[in-house]
Scaffold this motif. Structure first.
Motif, PDB file in Angstrom:
ATOM      1  N   PRO A 340      -8.112 -40.678 -12.256  1.00 22.92           N
ATOM      2  CA  PRO A 340      -6.997 -39.731 -12.306  1.00 22.92           C
ATOM      3  C   PRO A 340      -6.957 -38.886 -11.037  1.00 22.92           C
ATOM      4  N   LEU A 341      -5.763 -38.479 -10.658  1.00 20.20           N
ATOM      5  CA  LEU A 341      -5.609 -37.642  -9.469  1.00 20.20           C
ATOM      6  C   LEU A 341      -5.952 -36.201  -9.837  1.00 20.20           C
ATOM      7  N   GLN A 342      -6.989 -35.677  -9.216  1.00 18.03           N
ATOM      8  CA  GLN A 342      -7.452 -34.328  -9.533  1.00 18.03           C
ATOM      9  C   GLN A 342      -6.740 -33.275  -8.696  1.00 18.03           C
ATOM     10  N   GLN A 343      -6.386 -33.636  -7.472  1.00 18.42           N
ATOM     11  CA  GLN A 343      -5.838 -32.673  -6.517  1.00 18.42           C
ATOM     12  C   GLN A 343      -4.324 -32.583  -6.642  1.00 18.42           C
ATOM     13  N   ALA A 344      -3.804 -31.372  -6.755  1.00 17.80           N
ATOM     14  CA  ALA A 344      -2.361 -31.170  -6.773  1.00 17.80           C
ATOM     15  C   ALA A 344      -1.843 -31.131  -5.333  1.00 17.80           C
ATOM     16  N   LEU A 389       8.364 -49.126   1.937  1.00 13.98           N
ATOM     17  CA  LEU A 389       7.347 -48.092   2.024  1.00 13.98           C
ATOM     18  C   LEU A 389       7.382 -47.193   0.788  1.00 13.98           C
ATOM     19  N   LEU A 390       8.593 -46.864   0.329  1.00 13.13           N
ATOM     20  CA  LEU A 390       8.721 -46.042  -0.872  1.00 13.13           C
ATOM     21  C   LEU A 390       8.199 -46.776  -2.102  1.00 13.13           C
ATOM     22  N   ASN A 391       8.507 -48.064  -2.209  1.00 14.79           N
ATOM     23  CA  ASN A 391       8.060 -48.840  -3.366  1.00 14.79           C
ATOM     24  C   ASN A 391       6.538 -48.886  -3.453  1.00 14.79           C
ATOM     25  N   LEU A 392       5.873 -49.009  -2.307  1.00 13.04           N
ATOM     26  CA  LEU A 392       4.414 -48.972  -2.315  1.00 13.04           C
ATOM     27  C   LEU A 392       3.915 -47.593  -2.739  1.00 13.04           C
ATOM     28  N   LEU A 393       4.533 -46.575  -2.191  1.00 13.17           N
ATOM     29  CA  LEU A 393       4.104 -45.211  -2.486  1.00 13.17           C
ATOM     30  C   LEU A 393       4.302 -44.865  -3.963  1.00 13.17           C
ATOM     31  N   LEU A 416      -1.868 -44.436 -12.099  1.00 12.90           N
ATOM     32  CA  LEU A 416      -0.487 -44.266 -11.640  1.00 12.90           C
ATOM     33  C   LEU A 416       0.246 -43.159 -12.390  1.00 12.90           C
ATOM     34  N   ALA A 417      -0.058 -42.984 -13.665  1.00 14.64           N
ATOM     35  CA  ALA A 417       0.630 -41.937 -14.434  1.00 14.64           C
ATOM     36  C   ALA A 417       0.335 -40.557 -13.856  1.00 14.64           C
ATOM     37  N   SER A 418      -0.932 -40.320 -13.506  1.00 15.43           N
ATOM     38  CA  SER A 418      -1.283 -39.007 -12.939  1.00 15.43           C
ATOM     39  C   SER A 418      -0.678 -38.838 -11.548  1.00 15.43           C
ATOM     40  N   TRP A 419      -0.536 -39.932 -10.805  1.00 13.85           N
ATOM     41  CA  TRP A 419       0.062 -39.859  -9.468  1.00 13.85           C
ATOM     42  C   TRP A 419       1.573 -39.618  -9.563  1.00 13.85           C
ATOM     43  N   ARG A 420       2.234 -40.360 -10.431  1.00 17.22           N
ATOM     44  CA  ARG A 420       3.691 -40.219 -10.539  1.00 17.22           C
ATOM     45  C   ARG A 420       4.103 -38.877 -11.124  1.00 17.22           C
ATOM     46  N   SER A 421       3.219 -38.234 -11.850  1.00 13.94           N
ATOM     47  CA  SER A 421       3.541 -36.900 -12.368  1.00 13.94           C
ATOM     48  C   SER A 421       3.669 -35.877 -11.247  1.00 13.94           C
ATOM     49  N   GLN A 422       3.173 -36.232 -10.050  1.00 10.68           N
ATOM     50  CA  GLN A 422       3.263 -35.341  -8.891  1.00 10.68           C
ATOM     51  C   GLN A 422       4.536 -35.581  -8.078  1.00 10.68           C
ATOM     52  N   LEU A 423       5.322 -36.597  -8.471  1.00 13.34           N
ATOM     53  CA  LEU A 423       6.447 -37.023  -7.642  1.00 13.34           C
ATOM     54  C   LEU A 423       7.795 -36.654  -8.258  1.00 13.34           C
ATOM     55  N   LEU A 499      13.246 -28.928 -11.849  1.00 10.50           N
ATOM     56  CA  LEU A 499      12.686 -28.734 -13.188  1.00 10.50           C
ATOM     57  C   LEU A 499      11.365 -29.481 -13.373  1.00 10.50           C
ATOM     58  N   SER A 500      11.196 -30.605 -12.668  1.00 18.43           N
ATOM     59  CA  SER A 500       9.949 -31.366 -12.799  1.00 18.43           C
ATOM     60  C   SER A 500       8.765 -30.631 -12.186  1.00 18.43           C
ATOM     61  N   ASP A 501       9.056 -29.671 -11.296  1.00 20.21           N
ATOM     62  CA  ASP A 501       8.011 -28.885 -10.626  1.00 20.21           C
ATOM     63  C   ASP A 501       7.029 -29.782  -9.883  1.00 20.21           C
ATOM     64  N   ALA A 502       7.521 -30.899  -9.375  1.00 18.04           N
ATOM     65  CA  ALA A 502       6.656 -31.833  -8.643  1.00 18.04           C
ATOM     66  C   ALA A 502       6.429 -31.319  -7.228  1.00 18.04           C
ATOM     67  N   PRO A 503       5.202 -31.428  -6.720  1.00 11.56           N
ATOM     68  CA  PRO A 503       4.924 -30.920  -5.365  1.00 11.56           C
ATOM     69  C   PRO A 503       5.316 -31.891  -4.256  1.00 11.56           C
ATOM     70  N   ILE A 504       5.601 -33.154  -4.617  1.00 10.63           N
ATOM     71  CA  ILE A 504       5.940 -34.167  -3.608  1.00 10.63           C
ATOM     72  C   ILE A 504       7.322 -34.719  -3.922  1.00 10.63           C
ATOM     73  N   TRP A 505       8.222 -34.661  -2.939  1.00 13.54           N
ATOM     74  CA  TRP A 505       9.599 -35.133  -3.128  1.00 13.54           C
ATOM     75  C   TRP A 505       9.833 -36.363  -2.258  1.00 13.54           C
ATOM     76  N   LEU A 506      10.353 -37.410  -2.875  1.00  9.97           N
ATOM     77  CA  LEU A 506      10.734 -38.622  -2.163  1.00  9.97           C
ATOM     78  C   LEU A 506      12.253 -38.764  -2.256  1.00  9.97           C
ATOM     79  N   LEU A 507      12.915 -38.714  -1.114  1.00  6.35           N
ATOM     80  CA  LEU A 507      14.378 -38.724  -1.074  1.00  6.35           C
ATOM     81  C   LEU A 507      14.849 -40.017  -0.423  1.00  6.35           C
TER      82      LEU A 507
END
Length: 571
Positions: A340-344, A389-393, A416-423, A499-507
């Motif tokens: 799991p991804l520990q770092q926000a 590149l986005l699909n890999l990320l 992946l679930a913990s990673w995607r929760s940051q996106l 609203l998702s409060d995600a720290p990483i935005w992919l546009l």
């Protein structure tokens, strides 16, 4: 792939699905065994009652009592058998549909390798439902075709060699013609599903492009094409129904002729006129009635199986389409121990990343570091590698070479679930579900209160046009976002990301389909809401917005730095 291999794989899938509800099918088998016993007892009791009434002009009343008990037990067992199979079918289809939806969600954009969304939705709903008759009726009926005929054959072998011979000779012919017609039905079902998928895709495309078709005055042509596909589906459906009726009629003919032969011979036997047995009793009244009562029961399971046999062929055809989805690997290679991804808000580092499909480099030796809260602009023409590149990320493909580290953890080893929760992901064309604006804004976000929604709308500068709507946030919206402009839909996407409060935005080219003025206003909004967010913005535009910290270009899968003179201060 040959039809034989496809059929084998489809059969294996159906067996695996059936194994999920083994207890229900065992219960149905037990009920079928009870029905088999009651069939024999019922015929024996009826033969005894009728023969006593004819020969002795009376019968034992207790036999009627036991006959009623037998009929009641048979009815209860039949109800329990059908209920168990129906519940098993419902559970199997519900579980399979959930598995398919989750699989497609994990595939992401790669799902279009299989089919367009219209065809995929047909598989998930129509073709999963096509398995219903197979599990609720065909499977247990195949068992009943073994239990009841074998029990009746044993009884016939004990009482009448003639009835046994007729039963033994006609049953294989019934089964042969059932399989012969069923194979034709399988081919017809495959064609029907293919035409239905085509019709679904055309309908979705027509709905999405209706505005452009009207501008080009081509809506009549599109309507004609859709009509032709609908007529083709109607034609294939009628062929399937025709084969089903042919199968039923063939079985009814063989069963009726066989029962008639037995009835005639047994009738002649009662008047001592059977060829070779003139003047002799062929079978007494009780045994003749017993065999005559068992004859319809012998063929009844075979006739019912013939009616249900096309359900098996339909299920095999549907299973082939389902396997097309399930056979596409989601991610590979994947480690067993996911971390799991520990770092926000972690750093993102690409080290010598290449992605090759069919000997073609989608990405070639990518080295890139995206730091916390950094806003990066990445431009390139279509097919340059931006979306790859986005699909890999996003974790939709992990069959890359090199290393992608998220907070120091290799992406292939990351949960992946913990990673995607940051996106937070904002695509070119936002995807919506049929419902209200409010429902779409909070979909999948858990507990969100009205204050948070109002604040997000203000930050996305969407509050004013929402207030102007007669129903406000209760305004219904379709999957295509009908009734709202492209700019308004993108602002709602920004509000959803907030609203998702995600720290990483992919546009992914958020302003691709907007006019210059609307695009500039959208970028100004993004400048405000992405402050403090790690942001990757990809675009066709060769003029990066000024608020991005860094700008890169990508060409033929390789990254290149922007020249300073290429960077514009324009938004």
């Amino acid at each position: 792939m040959s039809n034989k291999v496809q059929t084998t794989k489809s059969n294996n899938l159906l067996k695996n699905l059936q194994a999920q509800q083994r207890a229900s099918f065992v219960a149905a088998f037990f009920a079928g065994t009870v029905i088999t016993v009651t069939v024999i007892i019922q015929a024996a009791l009826l033969a005894t009652i009728i023969s006593q009434l004819i020969l002795a002009h009376h019968f034992a009343i207790h036999l009627v009592f036991w006959l009623m008990i037998t009929l009641l037990v048979r009815a209860i067992a039949g109800f329990y058998k059908d209920k168990s199979c129906a519940q098993a079918s419902t559970s199997i289809r519900s579980s399979l549909r959930r598995q398919l939806i989750e699989h497609l969600a994990m595939l992401g954009p790669a799902r279009h390798i299989i089919d367009q969304d219209g065809g995929l939705s047909t598989t998930v709903y129509e073709q999963v439902d096509a398995l219903d008759d197979y599990f609720s009726r065909y499977q247990i009926q195949a068992v009943m075709c073994l239990l009841i005929p074998v029990a009746i054959l044993l009884a016939a072998a004990y009482i009448s060699w003639f009835a046994f011979t007729v039963f033994a000779l006609t049953a294989p012919m019934v089964i042969y013609f059932m399989i012969l017609v069923g194979q034709k039905a399988a081919e017809a079902n495959r064609r029907q599903f293919a035409v239905l998928a085509l019709l679904s895709n055309q309908f979705v495309d027509l709905t999405r492009g209706l505005f452009q078709l009207r501008l080009l005055t081509r809506e009549k042509k599109a309507e004609q094409r859709l009509t032709e596909s609908a007529e083709a589906y109607q034609s294939t459906t009628m062929k399937v129904l025709g084969l089903a009726f042919l199968s039923t009629a063939t079985l009814e003919l063989f069963a009726s002729v066989s029962i008639a032969i037995i009835a005639v011979i047994l009738g002649l036997g009662l008047v001592k006129q059977v060829p070779g047995y003139q003047g002799q009793t062929f079978l007494d009244l009780h045994d003749s009635l017993f065999m005559l009562l068992l004859a319809p029961e012998y063929y009844l399971p075979l006739r019912q199986l013939g009616g249900d046999y096309h359900a098996k062929q339909k299920a095999l055809a549907a299973a082939e389409k389902i396997l097309e989805i399930l056979s596409i690997n989601i991610v590979h290679p994947m480690t067993d121990n996911q971390q799991p991804l520990q770092q926000a808000n972690p750093d993102i580092v690409f080290s010598k990343v290449s992605w090759i499909i069919d000997d073609r480099y989608l990405l070639n030796d990518i080295n890139l570091s995206i730091h916390v809260a950094e806003r990066l602009w990445l431009s390139g023409e279509s097919g340059a590698g931006k979306s790859s590149l986005l699909n890999l990320l996003l974790g939709f493909h992990l069959d890359y070479q090199g290393h992608i580290q998220i907070g120091g953890i290799e992406l292939k080893q990351l949960d992946l679930a913990s990673w995607r929760s940051q996106l937070a992901w904002i695509p070119q064309t936002p995807e919506w579900v049929s419902g209200t604006l409010a429902q779409n804004l909070i979909l999948g976000l858990g507990a969100v209160n009205d204050t948070q929604v109002a604040q997000a709308l203000r930050q996305a500068e969407a509050a004013e046009f929402i207030k102007a709507l007669p129903l406000g946030l209760d305004t219904p919206v379709s999957e295509l976002g009908s009734g709202l402009s492209g700019g308004q839909l993108q602002r709602l996407s920004i509000a959803r990301a907030i609203l998702s409060d995600a720290p990483i935005w992919l546009l992914d080219e958020p302003a691709a389909h907007l006019d210059p003025e609307t695009a500039q206003a959208l970028y100004q909004t993004l400048e405000k809401v992405t402050q403090g967010k790690t942001t990757l913005l990809i675009s066709h535009d060769t003029h990066p917005v000024a608020w991005c910290d860094r700008a890169l270009s990508i060409h033929q899968g390789a990254l290149h730095p922007f020249k300073q003179e290429e960077i514009s201060d324009e938004s």
